[in-house]
Write an enzyme that holds these catalytic residues in place. Structure first.
Site, PDB file in Angstrom:
ATOM      1  N   ARG A  81       0.815  -1.235   0.000  1.00 20.51           N
ATOM      2  CA  ARG A  81       0.000   0.000   0.000  1.00 20.51           C
ATOM      3  C   ARG A  81       0.841   1.275   0.000  1.00 20.51           C
ATOM      4  NH1 ARG A  81      -3.176  -2.748   3.743  1.00 20.51           N
ATOM      5  NH2 ARG A  81      -4.960  -3.716   2.729  1.00 20.51           N
ATOM      6  N   LYS A 103       4.061  11.830 -10.813  1.00 21.10           N
ATOM      7  CA  LYS A 103       3.227  10.952 -11.641  1.00 21.10           C
ATOM      8  C   LYS A 103       4.015   9.683 -11.905  1.00 21.10           C
ATOM      9  CE  LYS A 103       0.367  14.032 -14.454  1.00 21.10           C
ATOM     10  NZ  LYS A 103       0.149  14.482 -15.844  1.00 21.10           N
ATOM     11  N   GLU A 145      12.368  19.327 -23.700  1.00 21.71           N
ATOM     12  CA  GLU A 145      11.519  19.567 -22.519  1.00 21.71           C
ATOM     13  C   GLU A 145      12.009  20.804 -21.747  1.00 21.71           C
ATOM     14  OE1 GLU A 145       8.693  18.140 -21.873  1.00 21.71           O
ATOM     15  OE2 GLU A 145       8.787  16.349 -23.150  1.00 21.71           O
ATOM     16  N   LYS A 187       9.106  23.235 -13.316  1.00 23.73           N
ATOM     17  CA  LYS A 187       8.109  22.152 -13.264  1.00 23.73           C
ATOM     18  C   LYS A 187       7.597  21.990 -11.832  1.00 23.73           C
ATOM     19  CE  LYS A 187       6.542  17.647 -14.351  1.00 23.73           C
ATOM     20  NZ  LYS A 187       6.731  16.298 -14.852  1.00 23.73           N
ATOM     21  N   GLU A 197      -3.433  18.084 -11.601  1.00 24.56           N
ATOM     22  CA  GLU A 197      -3.756  18.554 -12.951  1.00 24.56           C
ATOM     23  C   GLU A 197      -5.212  18.981 -13.108  1.00 24.56           C
ATOM     24  OE1 GLU A 197      -1.522  16.625 -16.022  1.00 24.56           O
ATOM     25  OE2 GLU A 197      -3.042  17.076 -17.504  1.00 24.56           O
ATOM     26  N   ARG A 201      -1.560  22.745 -14.174  1.00 26.99           N
ATOM     27  CA  ARG A 201      -0.533  21.771 -14.566  1.00 26.99           C
ATOM     28  C   ARG A 201      -0.587  21.484 -16.065  1.00 26.99           C
ATOM     29  NH1 ARG A 201       1.589  16.463 -11.131  1.00 26.99           N
ATOM     30  NH2 ARG A 201       3.064  15.797 -12.712  1.00 26.99           N
ATOM     31  N   ASN A 205       1.755  20.817 -20.815  1.00 28.53           N
ATOM     32  CA  ASN A 205       1.492  20.095 -22.064  1.00 28.53           C
ATOM     33  C   ASN A 205       1.744  20.953 -23.301  1.00 28.53           C
ATOM     34  OD1 ASN A 205       0.742  17.699 -20.834  1.00 28.53           O
ATOM     35  ND2 ASN A 205      -1.376  18.381 -20.562  1.00 28.53           N
ATOM     36  N   HIS A 208       2.291  19.424 -26.669  1.00 29.70           N
ATOM     37  CA  HIS A 208       1.884  18.020 -26.588  1.00 29.70           C
ATOM     38  C   HIS A 208       0.618  17.713 -27.392  1.00 29.70           C
ATOM     39  CE1 HIS A 208       4.892  17.957 -23.516  1.00 29.70           C
ATOM     40  NE2 HIS A 208       4.700  16.690 -23.231  1.00 29.70           N
ATOM     41  N   HIS A 212       1.455  14.601 -29.436  1.00 32.24           N
ATOM     42  CA  HIS A 212       0.822  13.287 -29.238  1.00 32.24           C
ATOM     43  C   HIS A 212       0.182  12.797 -30.521  1.00 32.24           C
ATOM     44  CE1 HIS A 212       0.382  13.405 -24.589  1.00 32.24           C
ATOM     45  NE2 HIS A 212       1.479  12.793 -24.971  1.00 32.24           N
ATOM     46  N   HIS A 225       9.450  10.826 -28.099  1.00 30.01           N
ATOM     47  CA  HIS A 225       8.418  11.705 -27.549  1.00 30.01           C
ATOM     48  C   HIS A 225       8.843  13.183 -27.617  1.00 30.01           C
ATOM     49  CE1 HIS A 225       5.326  13.180 -24.895  1.00 30.01           C
ATOM     50  NE2 HIS A 225       6.241  13.648 -24.073  1.00 30.01           N
TER      51      HIS A 225
HETATM   52  N1  LIG Z   1       6.126  10.752 -14.841  1.00 27.60           N
HETATM   53  C1  LIG Z   1       6.147  11.800 -15.619  1.00 27.60           C
HETATM   54  O1  LIG Z   1       5.718  12.900 -15.249  1.00 27.60           O
HETATM   55  C2  LIG Z   1       6.769  11.667 -16.974  1.00 27.60           C
HETATM   56  C3  LIG Z   1       7.058  12.808 -17.737  1.00 27.60           C
HETATM   57  C4  LIG Z   1       7.676  12.653 -18.965  1.00 27.60           C
HETATM   58  C5  LIG Z   1       7.981  11.370 -19.437  1.00 27.60           C
HETATM   59  N2  LIG Z   1       7.683  10.285 -18.669  1.00 27.60           N
HETATM   60  C6  LIG Z   1       8.026   8.918 -19.116  1.00 27.60           C
HETATM   61  O2  LIG Z   1       9.443   8.847 -19.252  1.00 27.60           O
HETATM   62  C7  LIG Z   1       9.744   7.816 -20.191  1.00 27.60           C
HETATM   63  C8  LIG Z   1      10.849   8.294 -21.113  1.00 27.60           C
HETATM   64  O3  LIG Z   1      11.992   8.547 -20.327  1.00 27.60           O
HETATM   65  P1  LIG Z   1      13.461   8.635 -20.988  1.00 27.60           P
HETATM   66  O4  LIG Z   1      13.402   9.528 -22.150  1.00 27.60           O
HETATM   67  O5  LIG Z   1      14.390   8.904 -19.882  1.00 27.60           O
HETATM   68  O6  LIG Z   1      13.649   7.179 -21.621  1.00 27.60           O
HETATM   69  P2  LIG Z   1      14.357   5.838 -21.073  1.00 27.60           P
HETATM   70  O7  LIG Z   1      14.144   5.660 -19.641  1.00 27.60           O
HETATM   71  O8  LIG Z   1      13.912   4.737 -21.985  1.00 27.60           O
HETATM   72  O9  LIG Z   1      15.905   6.139 -21.327  1.00 27.60           O
HETATM   73  C9  LIG Z   1      16.357   6.342 -22.642  1.00 27.60           C
HETATM   74  C10 LIG Z   1      17.555   5.437 -22.970  1.00 27.60           C
HETATM   75  O10 LIG Z   1      18.721   5.981 -22.341  1.00 27.60           O
HETATM   76  C11 LIG Z   1      19.402   4.958 -21.613  1.00 27.60           C
HETATM   77  N3  LIG Z   1      20.110   5.635 -20.533  1.00 27.60           N
HETATM   78  C12 LIG Z   1      19.584   6.123 -19.390  1.00 27.60           C
HETATM   79  N4  LIG Z   1      20.523   6.806 -18.696  1.00 27.60           N
HETATM   80  C13 LIG Z   1      21.661   6.731 -19.411  1.00 27.60           C
HETATM   81  C14 LIG Z   1      22.970   7.252 -19.234  1.00 27.60           C
HETATM   82  N5  LIG Z   1      23.279   8.035 -18.200  1.00 27.60           N
HETATM   83  N6  LIG Z   1      23.906   6.977 -20.171  1.00 27.60           N
HETATM   84  C15 LIG Z   1      23.579   6.223 -21.257  1.00 27.60           C
HETATM   85  N7  LIG Z   1      22.367   5.738 -21.501  1.00 27.60           N
HETATM   86  C16 LIG Z   1      21.417   5.972 -20.587  1.00 27.60           C
HETATM   87  C17 LIG Z   1      18.306   4.013 -21.200  1.00 27.60           C
HETATM   88  O11 LIG Z   1      18.816   2.730 -20.900  1.00 27.60           O
HETATM   89  C18 LIG Z   1      17.419   4.021 -22.444  1.00 27.60           C
HETATM   90  O12 LIG Z   1      17.903   3.144 -23.424  1.00 27.60           O
HETATM   91  C19 LIG Z   1       8.454   7.478 -20.898  1.00 27.60           C
HETATM   92  O13 LIG Z   1       7.991   6.227 -20.436  1.00 27.60           O
HETATM   93  C20 LIG Z   1       7.491   8.581 -20.481  1.00 27.60           C
HETATM   94  O14 LIG Z   1       6.151   8.150 -20.406  1.00 27.60           O
HETATM   95  C21 LIG Z   1       7.085  10.411 -17.457  1.00 27.60           C
END
Ligand SMILES: NC(=O)c1ccc[n+]([C@@H]2O[C@H](COP(=O)([O-])OP(=O)(O)OC[C@H]3O[C@@H](n4cnc5c(N)ncnc54)[C@H](O)[C@@H]3O)[C@@H](O)[C@H]2O)c1
Length: 332
Positions: A81, A103, A145, A187, A197, A201, A205, A208, A212, A225
């Site tokens: 939980r 999130k 971003e 942020k 949101e 918030r 977007n 976006h 999207h 993305h």
């Molecule tokens: N929670 C939120 O508010 C929020 C906001 C934006 C995005 N997201 C989520 O984030 C995700 C995307 O995150 P991301 O872009 O970090 O992608 P990711 O986590 O897939 O990382 C991208 C790639 O970089 C590699 N990597 C990570 N750190 C590294 C480093 N220091 N050196 C070399 N390689 C490295 C990873 O192994 C992966 O292959 C999506 O699932 C998206 O939905 C969430």
């Protein structure tokens, strides 16, 4: 909780620095990539936690990009939980965006991030030196971003990015630390005012709505993305009716980060269909985050659907023509 590639690059250093405070910790590795952000991986994390005899007093440490952060955070939100978690984000996107705001989520067959929770981390530690091993396309995705944060809340961040882009792309520590701090501050400020949101918030977007739709219209294959959001920001800046110098500053900055994948071959009808299905659209009206000026955002619903559709068609046609014109030089 981490993944193979991140742990291979940086795991030893992390375990050494944790050792004096926590002794031996259990490492749970998950698959690398968005396709592993699912129920099966979540079950593996729960199994790992039970094997490590975790209890309600245990912590999860998320060590990776946004995928690791989202799923490890969701495991923390639900295990017994809810237990505490901290995050050491290792991508720029995770440092400026996904690790801030609480999130947490996984994907399911029906769509991305549809199963999730709001669960704030107890701490986020961003070590910008870790970004030096990031592939350039991943760095660029995070930078878009940062541009977004500047566009909605800080024109001075946009000007800083423009002036210092070369140093930032080389991950020079002073400049990269500055932008990570600024973007995370922006942020966090928006989220603190509207955690769930309800309204404000949504300004996060910016870019976006069209972003999207581009991802959906290309079945998530053509763009990362951040890249889709980058195109979305260029379009939204135009639709905002900003002063020309401001639109050009923003678009010029985005285009000088990295070459964006072209919009070639994307059908305007598929984009419009995706826009109407987006959860931000209601009763056939699309909702947009637009800019009053660079550094100040507002939320608007399109008041005239046909005009909006025309604007999108014109934008796509112009950019597609432009990318065709640029194609030969790339081939050469
Ligand atoms: N929670 C939120 O508010 C929020 C906001 C934006 C995005 N997201 C989520 O984030 C995700 C995307 O995150 P991301 O872009 O970090 O992608 P990711 O986590 O897939 O990382 C991208 C790639 O970089 C590699 N990597 C990570 N750190 C590294 C480093 N220091 N050196 C070399 N390689 C490295 C990873 O192994 C992966 O292959 C999506 O699932 C998206 O939905 C969430």
């Amino acid at each position: 909780v981490t993944n193979g590639p991140v742990f291979k690059l940086h795991g030893k250093g992390l375990l050494e620095s944790l050792w004096p405070y926590f002794g031996q910790v259990s490492v749970i590795k998950i698959g690398d990539g968005e396709r592993f952000k699912n129920q099966a991986t979540l079950s593996r994390i729960y199994d790992g936690l039970f094997r490590a005899r975790a209890d309600r007093g245990s912590w999860i440490l998320a060590f990776g990009g946004g995928v690791v952060g989202d799923i490890a955070g969701y495991a923390a939100a639900t295990f017994m939980r809810g237990i505490r978690y901290a995050s050491i984000p290792t991508t720029l996107l995770a440092q400026v965006d996904s690790s801030v705001g609480g999130k947490v989520a996984i994907n399911c067959a029906q769509g991305k991030n549809l199963i999730g929770a709001f669960h704030q981390p107890a701490a986020v530690l961003s070590d910008t030196t870790i970004l030096k091993t990031l592939p350039s396309r991943e760095l660029a995705s995070g930078l878009y971003e940062v541009v977004k944060c500047g566009a909605i809340a800080s024109a001075s961040l946009i000007r800083y990015l423009r002036r210092n882009l070369d140093a930032i792309l080389c991950c020079e520590s002073k400049q990269i630390s500055h932008i990570v701090t600024e973007a995370a501050r922006i942020k966090a400020g928006v989220v603190a005012a509207d955690e769930r949101e309800a309204h404000m918030r949504m300004i996060l977007n910016f870019g976006h709505t069209l972003g999207h739709a581009l991802e959906t219209a290309t079945s998530y294959r053509q763009f990362k993305h951040g890249e889709a959001v980058a195109w979305g920001m260029i379009a939204a800046a135009e639709f905002s009716g900003l002063r020309r110098a401001e639109t050009e500053l923003l678009a010029g900055l985005i285009h000088s980060i990295e070459r964006l994948p072209a919009l070639r071959g994307i059908s305007p009808d598929a984009v419009w269909k995706a826009l109407l299905l987006d959860k931000k659209s209601q009763k056939g009206k699309t909702r947009w985050v637009l800019l009053r000026r660079l550094g100040e955002a507002e939320i608007r619903e399109d008041s005239d659907t046909e005009t909006m559709r025309g604007l999108i068609n014109d934008f796509l046609a112009r950019e597609q023509e432009h990318s065709w014109a640029m194609a030969p030089s790339k081939i050469k």
